[in-house]
Design an enzyme around this catalytic site. Sequence first.
Site, PDB file in Angstrom:
ATOM      1  N   LYS A  31       0.954  -1.290  -0.069  1.00 18.36           N
ATOM      2  CA  LYS A  31      -0.098  -0.010   0.038  1.00 18.36           C
ATOM      3  C   LYS A  31       0.911   1.356   0.001  1.00 18.36           C
ATOM      4  O   LYS A  31       1.472   1.494   0.829  1.00 18.36           O
ATOM      5  CB  LYS A  31      -0.983  -0.027   1.167  1.00 18.36           C
ATOM      6  CG  LYS A  31      -1.715  -1.240   1.550  1.00 18.36           C
ATOM      7  CD  LYS A  31      -2.588  -1.602   0.183  1.00 18.36           C
ATOM      8  CE  LYS A  31      -3.294  -2.880   0.284  1.00 18.36           C
ATOM      9  NZ  LYS A  31      -4.113  -3.437  -0.715  1.00 18.36           N
ATOM     10  N   LYS A  67     -14.330  -8.806  -5.715  1.00 16.49           N
ATOM     11  CA  LYS A  67     -14.630  -8.933  -4.535  1.00 16.49           C
ATOM     12  C   LYS A  67     -16.199  -8.894  -4.333  1.00 16.49           C
ATOM     13  O   LYS A  67     -16.717  -8.136  -4.499  1.00 16.49           O
ATOM     14  CB  LYS A  67     -13.899  -7.661  -3.840  1.00 16.49           C
ATOM     15  CG  LYS A  67     -12.569  -7.474  -3.738  1.00 16.49           C
ATOM     16  CD  LYS A  67     -11.859  -6.432  -2.834  1.00 16.49           C
ATOM     17  CE  LYS A  67     -10.587  -6.234  -2.857  1.00 16.49           C
ATOM     18  NZ  LYS A  67      -9.959  -5.021  -2.345  1.00 16.49           N
TER      19      LYS A  67
HETATM   20 MG    MG Z   1      -7.145  -2.797  -3.673  1.00 21.63          MG
END
Ligand code: MG
Length: 368
Positions: free
Chosen positions: A165, A265
């Site tokens: 990230k 997702k």
């Molecule tokens: Mg992502």
Amino acid sequence: MKIIGITMWQLDLPLKKPYWLSGGRLKFEKLDSTFVRVDTDANVAGWGEGCPWGSTYLPAHGPGIRAGIATLAPSLLGQDPRSLEAINRTMDMALPDHLYVKSAIDMACWDILGKVTGMPLWRLLGGTNADLVAVNSSISTGTSDEMISLIRDAYSEGYRTHSAKIGGSDPTADIARIQAIEAALKPDEKVTYDVNRAWSPAVALQVLNNVSPRGWIEQPCETLQQCAQVARRVKQPIMLDECLHTFGDHLQAWRLDACEGVKVKPNRVGGLTKARQVRDFGVSVGWQMHIEDVGGSALADTAAVHLASSTPVANRLACWLCHHHLAADPVPGQGARNVNGFAAPPTAPGLGVEPDVAALGAPVSVFE
Ligand code: MG
């Protein structure tokens, strides 16, 4: 077969340690999960879980799932849970949009369909074997040294793909961070740099045209349009995540030539049924996909691993397992778990995860 009851539990799932993303703008310490059991008049029950990654990552939050299911329940009672498309149409009529609300119900109905047909979900979703899927780590935003330390820990647990990230408003900092991480990688490792929307298009171009990472860049900017603008002007493959919700969003991403892959997702797109539609479209257009859930225990992880396992190898990248980050395990030892960098979907009929009701505590709602 008819749905005769829907029971709902709320679980707080604390993270083992705090997690930051989107350039450090967003911090997470616990997840609010909703477990759902759908009961039928055939004495077969199915389980589902809906667990947003906190309330700031996506337009989704735990209390919203429970409020939404309370709204949906009267329409679902009496319906046949095996008819997944009809169940989804019923939910979309009773509560348009609110996709994340519907995932746990859809998952429980898939579990029932698997149990009554004697087939595991990976087979119902198109697979021929319980293929192992590679799992990837998820590396919290930090300094280069902190992130490299987390990557080395993950490597020792078998992970060879990492989602690191990054992001922020200072291009120099991200250029340095990407270069430091790339220099520390072993030959059999790769990193997807997940920006989680933190770059403006200008910063994205400044960073990406000055680095040469071997992996992907994920969700560089806030909107699909901004990401497409960046994708046209950089050499790295682009993966999209948070800006895609409906099937139409995915179609638009393809039309705009905005990505070479997507994160699929179930909780973000509205359940396994809609995730399968996206997966099949992705296969058709040649995307590579990470298939995993937004968050949750090993129950939600396992549902996504079933879909990943049934996806052609050429279109399937590694899956992330949220439960690895949790200090609680409401389905101890069950479901898809990391074993030396790979996870196997269960072979039992249905989802293959059966929570112990006594361990879940008192339900927050029962609809019947
Ligand atoms: Mg992502």
